[in-house]
Design a protein around this motif. Structure first.
Motif, PDB file in Angstrom:
ATOM      1  N   LYS A 269     -64.447  19.677 -15.466  1.00 18.48           N
ATOM      2  CA  LYS A 269     -64.191  18.860 -16.381  1.00 18.48           C
ATOM      3  C   LYS A 269     -63.963  17.422 -15.672  1.00 18.48           C
ATOM      4  O   LYS A 269     -63.099  17.361 -15.219  1.00 18.48           O
ATOM      5  CB  LYS A 269     -62.876  19.633 -17.316  1.00 18.48           C
ATOM      6  CG  LYS A 269     -63.272  20.540 -18.275  1.00 18.48           C
ATOM      7  CD  LYS A 269     -63.730  20.454 -19.878  1.00 18.48           C
ATOM      8  CE  LYS A 269     -63.811  20.475 -20.307  1.00 18.48           C
ATOM      9  NZ  LYS A 269     -64.897  20.806 -21.753  1.00 18.48           N
ATOM     10  N   SER A 270     -64.134  16.333 -16.717  1.00 18.65           N
ATOM     11  CA  SER A 270     -63.391  14.953 -16.309  1.00 18.65           C
ATOM     12  C   SER A 270     -62.257  14.717 -17.325  1.00 18.65           C
ATOM     13  O   SER A 270     -62.390  14.599 -18.893  1.00 18.65           O
ATOM     14  CB  SER A 270     -64.655  14.280 -17.080  1.00 18.65           C
ATOM     15  OG  SER A 270     -64.136  12.687 -16.990  1.00 18.65           O
ATOM     16  N   LEU A 271     -61.395  15.058 -16.713  1.00 19.13           N
ATOM     17  CA  LEU A 271     -59.749  15.176 -17.409  1.00 19.13           C
ATOM     18  C   LEU A 271     -59.570  13.686 -17.354  1.00 19.13           C
ATOM     19  O   LEU A 271     -58.426  13.936 -19.104  1.00 19.13           O
ATOM     20  CB  LEU A 271     -59.832  15.821 -16.212  1.00 19.13           C
ATOM     21  CG  LEU A 271     -59.399  16.421 -15.241  1.00 19.13           C
ATOM     22  CD1 LEU A 271     -57.935  17.236 -14.539  1.00 19.13           C
ATOM     23  CD2 LEU A 271     -59.141  18.094 -16.768  1.00 19.13           C
ATOM     24  N   ASP A 272     -60.229  12.920 -17.739  1.00 15.88           N
ATOM     25  CA  ASP A 272     -59.909  11.789 -18.057  1.00 15.88           C
ATOM     26  C   ASP A 272     -60.494  11.555 -19.306  1.00 15.88           C
ATOM     27  O   ASP A 272     -60.321  10.309 -20.217  1.00 15.88           O
ATOM     28  CB  ASP A 272     -60.065  10.096 -16.944  1.00 15.88           C
ATOM     29  CG  ASP A 272     -59.538   9.746 -15.594  1.00 15.88           C
ATOM     30  OD1 ASP A 272     -58.477  10.565 -16.144  1.00 15.88           O
ATOM     31  OD2 ASP A 272     -59.956   9.937 -14.314  1.00 15.88           O
ATOM     32  N   ASP A 273     -60.930  12.263 -19.723  1.00 18.21           N
ATOM     33  CA  ASP A 273     -61.589  11.967 -21.186  1.00 18.21           C
ATOM     34  C   ASP A 273     -59.719  12.524 -22.374  1.00 18.21           C
ATOM     35  O   ASP A 273     -60.485  12.612 -23.353  1.00 18.21           O
ATOM     36  CB  ASP A 273     -62.561  13.182 -21.365  1.00 18.21           C
ATOM     37  CG  ASP A 273     -64.106  12.460 -21.022  1.00 18.21           C
ATOM     38  OD1 ASP A 273     -63.782  11.129 -19.875  1.00 18.21           O
ATOM     39  OD2 ASP A 273     -65.251  13.135 -20.393  1.00 18.21           O
ATOM     40  N   TYR A 274     -59.319  12.852 -21.857  1.00 20.05           N
ATOM     41  CA  TYR A 274     -58.442  13.670 -22.360  1.00 20.05           C
ATOM     42  C   TYR A 274     -57.387  12.757 -23.034  1.00 20.05           C
ATOM     43  O   TYR A 274     -56.837  12.060 -22.325  1.00 20.05           O
ATOM     44  CB  TYR A 274     -58.200  14.416 -22.374  1.00 20.05           C
ATOM     45  CG  TYR A 274     -59.157  16.019 -22.378  1.00 20.05           C
ATOM     46  CD1 TYR A 274     -59.942  15.842 -23.563  1.00 20.05           C
ATOM     47  CD2 TYR A 274     -60.154  15.908 -21.471  1.00 20.05           C
ATOM     48  CE1 TYR A 274     -60.921  17.397 -23.741  1.00 20.05           C
ATOM     49  CE2 TYR A 274     -61.373  16.896 -21.741  1.00 20.05           C
ATOM     50  CZ  TYR A 274     -61.141  17.536 -22.907  1.00 20.05           C
ATOM     51  OH  TYR A 274     -62.874  18.115 -23.186  1.00 20.05           O
ATOM     52  N   THR A 275     -56.721  12.697 -23.396  1.00 24.85           N
ATOM     53  CA  THR A 275     -55.316  11.506 -23.761  1.00 24.85           C
ATOM     54  C   THR A 275     -54.388  12.889 -23.572  1.00 24.85           C
ATOM     55  O   THR A 275     -52.948  12.081 -22.413  1.00 24.85           O
ATOM     56  CB  THR A 275     -55.024  11.260 -25.583  1.00 24.85           C
ATOM     57  OG1 THR A 275     -53.442  10.284 -24.847  1.00 24.85           O
ATOM     58  CG2 THR A 275     -54.804  12.179 -25.917  1.00 24.85           C
ATOM     59  N   ALA A 276     -54.033  14.091 -23.513  1.00 24.49           N
ATOM     60  CA  ALA A 276     -53.126  15.138 -22.966  1.00 24.49           C
ATOM     61  C   ALA A 276     -54.019  15.891 -22.343  1.00 24.49           C
ATOM     62  O   ALA A 276     -55.070  16.362 -22.891  1.00 24.49           O
ATOM     63  CB  ALA A 276     -52.442  14.806 -23.537  1.00 24.49           C
ATOM     64  N   ILE A 277     -53.239  16.785 -21.203  1.00 26.77           N
ATOM     65  CA  ILE A 277     -53.277  18.207 -21.001  1.00 26.77           C
ATOM     66  C   ILE A 277     -52.519  19.485 -21.034  1.00 26.77           C
ATOM     67  O   ILE A 277     -51.107  18.994 -21.058  1.00 26.77           O
ATOM     68  CB  ILE A 277     -53.563  18.058 -19.487  1.00 26.77           C
ATOM     69  CG1 ILE A 277     -55.605  17.173 -18.979  1.00 26.77           C
ATOM     70  CG2 ILE A 277     -54.499  19.979 -18.796  1.00 26.77           C
ATOM     71  CD1 ILE A 277     -54.929  17.607 -17.829  1.00 26.77           C
ATOM     72  N   PHE A 278     -52.719  20.158 -22.074  1.00 24.41           N
ATOM     73  CA  PHE A 278     -52.119  21.394 -21.990  1.00 24.41           C
ATOM     74  C   PHE A 278     -51.571  22.881 -21.609  1.00 24.41           C
ATOM     75  O   PHE A 278     -52.793  22.977 -20.927  1.00 24.41           O
ATOM     76  CB  PHE A 278     -51.256  21.603 -23.809  1.00 24.41           C
ATOM     77  CG  PHE A 278     -50.201  21.600 -24.115  1.00 24.41           C
ATOM     78  CD1 PHE A 278     -50.203  23.694 -24.148  1.00 24.41           C
ATOM     79  CD2 PHE A 278     -49.734  21.389 -24.680  1.00 24.41           C
ATOM     80  CE1 PHE A 278     -50.027  24.638 -24.110  1.00 24.41           C
ATOM     81  CE2 PHE A 278     -48.742  22.931 -24.930  1.00 24.41           C
ATOM     82  CZ  PHE A 278     -48.343  24.012 -24.842  1.00 24.41           C
ATOM     83  N   ILE A 279     -51.075  22.750 -20.487  1.00 23.78           N
ATOM     84  CA  ILE A 279     -50.859  24.480 -20.160  1.00 23.78           C
ATOM     85  C   ILE A 279     -50.313  25.019 -20.198  1.00 23.78           C
ATOM     86  O   ILE A 279     -48.820  25.069 -20.350  1.00 23.78           O
ATOM     87  CB  ILE A 279     -50.749  23.976 -18.425  1.00 23.78           C
ATOM     88  CG1 ILE A 279     -51.804  22.189 -17.710  1.00 23.78           C
ATOM     89  CG2 ILE A 279     -51.346  25.381 -17.578  1.00 23.78           C
ATOM     90  CD1 ILE A 279     -51.367  22.070 -16.840  1.00 23.78           C
ATOM     91  N   GLY A 280     -50.504  26.552 -21.394  1.00 26.02           N
ATOM     92  CA  GLY A 280     -50.000  27.314 -21.405  1.00 26.02           C
ATOM     93  C   GLY A 280     -49.311  28.502 -20.519  1.00 26.02           C
ATOM     94  O   GLY A 280     -49.326  28.265 -19.381  1.00 26.02           O
ATOM     95  N   GLY A 281     -48.019  28.952 -21.425  1.00 28.32           N
ATOM     96  CA  GLY A 281     -47.569  30.514 -20.461  1.00 28.32           C
ATOM     97  C   GLY A 281     -48.315  31.092 -20.450  1.00 28.32           C
ATOM     98  O   GLY A 281     -49.872  31.211 -20.372  1.00 28.32           O
ATOM     99  N   GLY A 282     -48.210  32.701 -19.350  1.00 33.16           N
ATOM    100  CA  GLY A 282     -48.741  33.738 -18.925  1.00 33.16           C
ATOM    101  C   GLY A 282     -48.062  33.879 -18.062  1.00 33.16           C
ATOM    102  O   GLY A 282     -46.950  33.909 -17.376  1.00 33.16           O
ATOM    103  N   ASN A 283     -49.122  34.224 -16.915  1.00 31.65           N
ATOM    104  CA  ASN A 283     -48.704  34.683 -15.325  1.00 31.65           C
ATOM    105  C   ASN A 283     -48.496  33.306 -14.633  1.00 31.65           C
ATOM    106  O   ASN A 283     -49.782  32.684 -14.299  1.00 31.65           O
ATOM    107  CB  ASN A 283     -49.030  35.671 -14.797  1.00 31.65           C
ATOM    108  CG  ASN A 283     -48.493  36.312 -13.394  1.00 31.65           C
ATOM    109  OD1 ASN A 283     -48.944  35.739 -12.727  1.00 31.65           O
ATOM    110  ND2 ASN A 283     -48.026  37.340 -13.520  1.00 31.65           N
ATOM    111  N   THR A 284     -47.500  33.101 -14.057  1.00 37.77           N
ATOM    112  CA  THR A 284     -47.632  31.547 -12.886  1.00 37.77           C
ATOM    113  C   THR A 284     -48.815  32.011 -12.110  1.00 37.77           C
ATOM    114  O   THR A 284     -48.653  31.060 -11.297  1.00 37.77           O
ATOM    115  CB  THR A 284     -46.117  31.013 -13.170  1.00 37.77           C
ATOM    116  OG1 THR A 284     -45.238  31.665 -14.076  1.00 37.77           O
ATOM    117  CG2 THR A 284     -46.272  30.055 -12.615  1.00 37.77           C
TER     118      THR A 284
END
Length: 241
Positions: free
Chosen positions: A76-91
């Protein structure tokens, strides 16, 4: 760099946190959602996507995209997004995948270029010094050897869900959980450093210079065997760097 690292709540618990996110985002861009800490066999990513759409319904962005694999994320081109949401689960599952697919430097570069990352539970813990603070809650089934995190909080680690009663546990079981957490701080003290212990209603906010704790509940800071209780938005966090 803008990090919003939540204690793992949702809905009304995260109202203040999402208001902060809405202040920061570019309303003309989208958000990238990463649910990869979850076990898809137990929680379908389709249901995760429905959850994030509801969770961020008050955040004014053009769209929310979701990745389903670490390989897809790495491309992915991360700079295309204003924010990244990283959700929960197993760390451990989450951090292992991010490391194996060389995604850690991509996220750090995104942050250094002015990006915004919001984490929930596991998605928050990975940004501390070491994730083994979460070992009392998450099993290391993936046998991750290097548990060092992104270490972006001046050498401190993060423990989420602090002081939140778990519905499936009795009060006695929850008390044991908290006691195990306190023991873990002692056992892993050299490895994890100081610890922000934050409830589900709170988030650690780091702007690249200062650390604040936002939300609606008091939070706790552990260092050198001492436990300090502080109100949200207090100035204490600027004194501990």
């Amino acid at each position: 760099m803008k990090l919003i690292l939540g204690g793992g709540g949702s809905g009304e618990q995260t109202k203040i946190i999402n208001e902060k996110l809405n202040e920061l985002v570019d309303h003309n861009k989208g958000i990238l959602y990463i649910p990869l800490a979850m076990d898809e066999e137990k929680h379908s990513y389709d249901s995760c996507y429905e959850w994030i759409q509801d969770e961020l319904s008050e955040v004014e962005v053009t769209n929310i995209d979701m990745v389903r694999t670490f390989e897809e994320l790495s491309q992915k081109s991360l700079d295309d997004y204003t924010a990244i949401f990283i959700g929960g689960g197993n760390t451990y599952k989450l951090l292992k995948g991010l490391k194996e697919y060389s995604i850690v430097p991509l996220i750090i570069n995104y942050l250094n270029n002015g990006g915004i990352v919001i984490g929930g539970s596991a998605g928050s813990v990975i940004f501390g010094k070491d994730i083994d603070i979460i070992s009392i809650m998450d099993p290391n089934d993936v046998e991750l050897k290097d548990t060092s995190g992104f270490n972006l909080l001046f050498g401190a680690s993060i423990f989420p869900h602090y002081m939140n009663m778990k519905s499936k546990l009795t009060k006695k079981e929850n008390d044991i959980r908290m006691n195990n957490f306190t023991k873990a701080i002692t056992d892993f003290s050299l490895q994890i450093g100081p610890v922000y212990a934050i409830p589900e209603e709170n988030a650690v906010y780091f702007n690249g210079t200062d650390v604040d704790v936002i939300g609606s509940k008091n939070w706790f800071y552990f260092e050198n065997g001492n436990k300090l209780e502080k109100e949200p938005d207090s100035a204490f966090e600027k004194e501990i760097k």
